[in-house]
Design a protein around this motif. Structure first.
Motif, PDB file in Angstrom:
ATOM      1  N   LEU A  75     -61.372  -1.429  32.177  1.00  0.00           N
ATOM      2  CA  LEU A  75     -60.962  -1.510  30.773  1.00  0.00           C
ATOM      3  C   LEU A  75     -60.080  -0.352  30.309  1.00  0.00           C
ATOM      4  O   LEU A  75     -59.887  -0.162  29.116  1.00  0.00           O
ATOM      5  CB  LEU A  75     -62.204  -1.610  29.880  1.00  0.00           C
ATOM      6  CG  LEU A  75     -63.031  -2.878  30.103  1.00  0.00           C
ATOM      7  CD1 LEU A  75     -64.302  -2.830  29.272  1.00  0.00           C
ATOM      8  CD2 LEU A  75     -62.222  -4.117  29.783  1.00  0.00           C
ATOM      9  N   ILE A  76     -59.514   0.379  31.274  1.00  0.00           N
ATOM     10  CA  ILE A  76     -58.573   1.420  30.867  1.00  0.00           C
ATOM     11  C   ILE A  76     -57.330   0.754  30.274  1.00  0.00           C
ATOM     12  O   ILE A  76     -57.068  -0.435  30.495  1.00  0.00           O
ATOM     13  CB  ILE A  76     -58.205   2.368  32.037  1.00  0.00           C
ATOM     14  CG1 ILE A  76     -57.457   1.613  33.130  1.00  0.00           C
ATOM     15  CG2 ILE A  76     -59.433   3.082  32.562  1.00  0.00           C
ATOM     16  CD1 ILE A  76     -56.861   2.499  34.195  1.00  0.00           C
ATOM     17  N   HIS A  77     -56.580   1.522  29.536  1.00  0.00           N
ATOM     18  CA  HIS A  77     -55.393   1.034  28.829  1.00  0.00           C
ATOM     19  C   HIS A  77     -54.491   0.179  29.722  1.00  0.00           C
ATOM     20  O   HIS A  77     -54.074  -0.912  29.342  1.00  0.00           O
ATOM     21  CB  HIS A  77     -54.626   2.237  28.279  1.00  0.00           C
ATOM     22  CG  HIS A  77     -53.302   1.895  27.701  1.00  0.00           C
ATOM     23  ND1 HIS A  77     -52.175   1.778  28.470  1.00  0.00           N
ATOM     24  CD2 HIS A  77     -52.926   1.634  26.435  1.00  0.00           C
ATOM     25  CE1 HIS A  77     -51.149   1.459  27.699  1.00  0.00           C
ATOM     26  NE2 HIS A  77     -51.580   1.373  26.458  1.00  0.00           N
ATOM     27  N   ALA A  78     -54.184   0.659  30.906  1.00  0.00           N
ATOM     28  CA  ALA A  78     -53.229  -0.023  31.786  1.00  0.00           C
ATOM     29  C   ALA A  78     -53.689  -1.407  32.229  1.00  0.00           C
ATOM     30  O   ALA A  78     -52.870  -2.240  32.605  1.00  0.00           O
ATOM     31  CB  ALA A  78     -52.952   0.840  33.018  1.00  0.00           C
ATOM     32  N   HIS A  79     -54.967  -1.671  32.191  1.00  0.00           N
ATOM     33  CA  HIS A  79     -55.481  -2.948  32.681  1.00  0.00           C
ATOM     34  C   HIS A  79     -55.674  -3.995  31.586  1.00  0.00           C
ATOM     35  O   HIS A  79     -55.906  -5.167  31.886  1.00  0.00           O
ATOM     36  CB  HIS A  79     -56.809  -2.744  33.405  1.00  0.00           C
ATOM     37  CG  HIS A  79     -56.667  -1.871  34.608  1.00  0.00           C
ATOM     38  ND1 HIS A  79     -57.725  -1.160  35.117  1.00  0.00           N
ATOM     39  CD2 HIS A  79     -55.612  -1.562  35.396  1.00  0.00           C
ATOM     40  CE1 HIS A  79     -57.323  -0.464  36.164  1.00  0.00           C
ATOM     41  NE2 HIS A  79     -56.042  -0.698  36.346  1.00  0.00           N
ATOM     42  N   ALA A  95     -48.738  -1.926  22.798  1.00  0.00           N
ATOM     43  CA  ALA A  95     -47.597  -1.013  22.807  1.00  0.00           C
ATOM     44  C   ALA A  95     -48.011   0.203  23.633  1.00  0.00           C
ATOM     45  O   ALA A  95     -48.940   0.115  24.426  1.00  0.00           O
ATOM     46  CB  ALA A  95     -47.225  -0.650  21.374  1.00  0.00           C
ATOM     47  N   GLU A  96     -47.383   1.336  23.419  1.00  0.00           N
ATOM     48  CA  GLU A  96     -47.677   2.538  24.213  1.00  0.00           C
ATOM     49  C   GLU A  96     -49.166   2.855  24.284  1.00  0.00           C
ATOM     50  O   GLU A  96     -49.739   2.917  25.349  1.00  0.00           O
ATOM     51  CB  GLU A  96     -46.923   3.734  23.640  1.00  0.00           C
ATOM     52  CG  GLU A  96     -45.441   3.695  23.874  1.00  0.00           C
ATOM     53  CD  GLU A  96     -45.077   3.815  25.337  1.00  0.00           C
ATOM     54  OE1 GLU A  96     -45.691   4.636  26.049  1.00  0.00           O
ATOM     55  OE2 GLU A  96     -44.166   3.096  25.774  1.00  0.00           O
ATOM     56  N   SER A  97     -49.798   3.082  23.156  1.00  0.00           N
ATOM     57  CA  SER A  97     -51.210   3.472  23.166  1.00  0.00           C
ATOM     58  C   SER A  97     -52.003   2.737  22.086  1.00  0.00           C
ATOM     59  O   SER A  97     -53.071   3.190  21.699  1.00  0.00           O
ATOM     60  CB  SER A  97     -51.342   4.981  22.966  1.00  0.00           C
ATOM     61  OG  SER A  97     -50.769   5.339  21.721  1.00  0.00           O
ATOM     62  N   VAL A  98     -51.463   1.613  21.617  1.00  0.00           N
ATOM     63  CA  VAL A  98     -52.113   0.833  20.568  1.00  0.00           C
ATOM     64  C   VAL A  98     -51.893  -0.657  20.806  1.00  0.00           C
ATOM     65  O   VAL A  98     -51.014  -1.056  21.562  1.00  0.00           O
ATOM     66  CB  VAL A  98     -51.561   1.180  19.158  1.00  0.00           C
ATOM     67  CG1 VAL A  98     -51.812   2.629  18.808  1.00  0.00           C
ATOM     68  CG2 VAL A  98     -50.089   0.841  19.038  1.00  0.00           C
ATOM     69  N   LEU A 158     -51.952  -6.182  10.341  1.00  0.00           N
ATOM     70  CA  LEU A 158     -53.059  -5.215  10.332  1.00  0.00           C
ATOM     71  C   LEU A 158     -52.585  -3.874  10.854  1.00  0.00           C
ATOM     72  O   LEU A 158     -51.543  -3.774  11.510  1.00  0.00           O
ATOM     73  CB  LEU A 158     -54.199  -5.718  11.218  1.00  0.00           C
ATOM     74  CG  LEU A 158     -54.838  -7.054  10.844  1.00  0.00           C
ATOM     75  CD1 LEU A 158     -55.722  -7.548  11.968  1.00  0.00           C
ATOM     76  CD2 LEU A 158     -55.638  -6.901   9.566  1.00  0.00           C
ATOM     77  N   ASP A 159     -53.387  -2.851  10.628  1.00  0.00           N
ATOM     78  CA  ASP A 159     -53.087  -1.539  11.191  1.00  0.00           C
ATOM     79  C   ASP A 159     -53.233  -1.603  12.709  1.00  0.00           C
ATOM     80  O   ASP A 159     -53.992  -2.422  13.251  1.00  0.00           O
ATOM     81  CB  ASP A 159     -54.068  -0.493  10.655  1.00  0.00           C
ATOM     82  CG  ASP A 159     -53.860  -0.224   9.173  1.00  0.00           C
ATOM     83  OD1 ASP A 159     -52.748  -0.479   8.664  1.00  0.00           O
ATOM     84  OD2 ASP A 159     -54.818   0.233   8.527  1.00  0.00           O
ATOM     85  N   ASP A 160     -52.528  -0.703  13.388  1.00  0.00           N
ATOM     86  CA  ASP A 160     -52.623  -0.622  14.849  1.00  0.00           C
ATOM     87  C   ASP A 160     -54.036  -0.200  15.264  1.00  0.00           C
ATOM     88  O   ASP A 160     -54.731   0.491  14.517  1.00  0.00           O
ATOM     89  CB  ASP A 160     -51.640   0.417  15.378  1.00  0.00           C
ATOM     90  CG  ASP A 160     -50.178   0.014  15.180  1.00  0.00           C
ATOM     91  OD1 ASP A 160     -49.913  -1.145  14.820  1.00  0.00           O
ATOM     92  OD2 ASP A 160     -49.314   0.873  15.375  1.00  0.00           O
TER      93      ASP A 160
END
Length: 163
Positions: A75-79, A95-98, A158-160
């Motif tokens: 469940l890390i960001h990249a996956h 997106a990048e981190s959201v 909605l907010d990111d």
């Protein structure tokens, strides 16, 4: 939805080559709103972060540590899936981190999904130089026209959500 996201993330985590991996999730009936999609993702990410915090405990039983690592690693960001789109019009785009959340008319959700995939393919092909310049230009032009067409119906709602 949470199980589908986890399953896709686990599959993506098993891809160990150096190639860029792109994953997308399309659903027909659920969620019916971007708010519901955001809630599902928020619960999943919050649980992942709590387990990551637990892993920092140096006195953790090895069996518990192994179980937690198995739950957290995929469940890390990249996956996590790049776009998540519901035919009902709920859209989450990584997106990048959201994750950014949009909604569109139900009849256009599949078109948004295809557009996101085409944009990712064109971007990757251009970045890697995997195909010749003329084809890249044609694809980029088609995606540009397609994206402009969609902007009228795709609205950020909605907010990111930090990933």
């Amino acid at each position: 939805m949470r199980d589908a996201i986890k399953q896709l993330a686990e599959s993506r985590s098993e891809c160990t080559t150096r190639q860029t991996w792109y994953s997308a999730l399309f659903s027909y009936n659920y969620p019916n709103s971007s708010e519901t999609l955001r809630t599902v993702l928020d619960l999943l990410i919050t649980a992942r972060n709590e387990k990551t915090t637990q892993l920092q405990d140096t006195g953790l039983d090895p069996a518990v540590r192994a179980r937690l690592q198995d739950e957290v690693s995929p469940l890390i960001h990249a996956h996590l899936p790049d776009p998540i789109v519901s035919e009902k019009g709920a859209i989450g785009i990584k997106a990048e981190s959201v994750y950014q959340f949009y909604e569109c008319d139900a009849g256009r959700a599949a078109v948004v999904f295809v557009s996101e995939i085409l944009t990712a393919v064109t971007t990757e092909l251009t970045h890697t130089g995997s195909i010749g310049y003329p084809l890249t230009t044609v694809l980029a032009s088609a995606v540009g026209v397609h994206s402009r067409f969609l902007q009228a119906s795709k609205k950020q709602v909605l907010d990111d959500l930090p990933i």
